[in-house]
Design an enzyme around this catalytic site. Structure first.
Site, short mmCIF file in Angstrom:
data_model
loop_
_atom_site.label_atom_id
_atom_site.label_comp_id
_atom_site.label_asym_id
_atom_site.label_seq_id
_atom_site.Cartn_x
_atom_site.Cartn_y
_atom_site.Cartn_z
N CYS A 115 2.90 -4.96 -7.83
CA CYS A 115 3.95 -3.96 -8.05
C CYS A 115 4.38 -3.86 -9.51
CB CYS A 115 5.15 -4.26 -7.17
SG CYS A 115 4.80 -4.13 -5.40
N HIS A 244 10.84 -0.82 -10.68
CA HIS A 244 9.95 -0.76 -9.52
C HIS A 244 10.81 -0.58 -8.28
CE1 HIS A 244 7.32 -1.65 -6.30
NE2 HIS A 244 7.85 -2.84 -6.06
N ASN A 274 8.37 1.69 -0.82
CA ASN A 274 7.77 0.88 -1.88
C ASN A 274 6.30 1.28 -2.02
OD1 ASN A 274 6.55 -1.10 -3.45
ND2 ASN A 274 7.63 -2.81 -2.50
#
EC number: 2.3.1.180
Length: 315
Positions: A115, A244, A274
């Protein structure tokens, strides 16, 4: 004033074609809309539709970024793609993107840092532009998270989505672009999160959510404060912080530590879930037209590895 490299010429994004709401997940998981939204801030996410993949999303986002920039693919001399979900071990997603947009023959590479991948890839693109090894970079973040997640696992299936974001970066004249980067990783924390190869249903994504939450809430503000301090800027000079998009609670907790006004935070996790390496560039189309020259953008990534990274961009 430090010179900056990587002026943004255009941005684009592509999303999975299936909108999956919390209500949809109630039908297949022991969960509820209220439980999901309270703990994650997510209301819906996008899953790939028939015929879509990490590669097709990356290509679509790249084409849109080039169109937005008003430049042909042939003007690009490097393609960098951050991803952890290439459906094949090789060739790279970047190679396929380059061929699809008319940039065949130029340098192309994938970068995997979970990520934190896009923030890592941005540092590579910025360094290549600063060194003169590239003059125009097509930078992509793309992940098909449903290829590595058990969507029927309540602990992880509610969190993730599929998407891609892209940006065209020009070397420019040194006034606008990336000024600084922070990169870090600690393999001692690798057991906190793992996933098998895309399509490997025997090893779906696992994470220790509690420990990763603690890590992210600590690391996010630390990176923001560090990159501002070593470049002598204050929050007043920062137009946006793009973290993020792991979880709205992480973003909110870190923002409280930093005392950041809500309008400076860019958030899309409520709409997209996500999306791993795609989450930061998916934000660019929402803010691009209102960017103020001379202000700064701070991007912050954190993920499995554990990895972390931040970028300071002067508008």
């Amino acid at each position: 004033m430090n010179r900056a490299y990587g002026k943004m010429l255009g941005v684009g994004r592509a999303l999975g074609g299936r909108v999956v709401t919390n209500r949809d997940l109630e039908a297949v998981l022991d969960t509820s809309d209220e439980w999901i939204s309270t703990r994650t801030g997510i209301r819906e996410r996008r899953f790939v539709a028939e015929g879509q993949s990490c590669v097709t999303l990356a290509v679509e986002a790249a084409r849109r970024a080039l169109e937005h920039a008003g430049v042909p693919g042939a003007s690009v001399d490097l393609v960098v793609c951050a991803t952890s979900t290439n459906p094949e071990s090789m060739p790279s997603v970047a190679c396929l993107v380059g061929e699809a947009v008319g940039a065949a023959g130029v340098g192309a590479m994938d970068l995997s840092a979970a990520c934190a991948g896009f923030a890592y890839a941005a540092s590579v693109a910025g360094a290549m532009l600063a060194s003169g090894l590239a003059s125009r970079v097509l930078l992509v973040g793309a992940d098909e998270m449903t290829s590595i997640v058990n969507v029927r696992d309540r602990s992880t299936g509610i969190l993730f989505g599929d998407g891609a974001g892209a940006v065209v970066l020009d070397r420019g004249d040194g006034s606008s672009g990336f000024v600084d980067h922070i990169l870090g990783a600690d393999g001692r924390m690798a057991p906190l999160g793992r996933a098998g190869h895309p399509g490997d249903g025997k090893r779906p994504l696992y994470q220790n959510g509690r420990e990763i939450f603690r890590f992210a809430v600590r690391m996010f503000p630390e990176m923001v404060e560090k990159i501002m301090a070593r470049n002598g800027i204050s929050l007043d000079e920062v137009q946006y912080i793009i973290p993020h998009q792991a979880n709205a609670r992480i973003i909110q907790a870190a923002a409280r530590k930093l005392e950041v006004p809500e309008e400076k935070l860019v958030v899309n996790v409520d709409r997209f879930g996500n999306t791993s390496a795609a989450s930061i560039p998916l934000s660019y189309p929402d803010i691009f037209d209102g960017l103020e020259p001379g202000k700064y953008i701070i991007t912050v990534g954190f993920g499995f590895g554990l990895t972390w990274a931040a970028n300071l961009y002067r508008i």
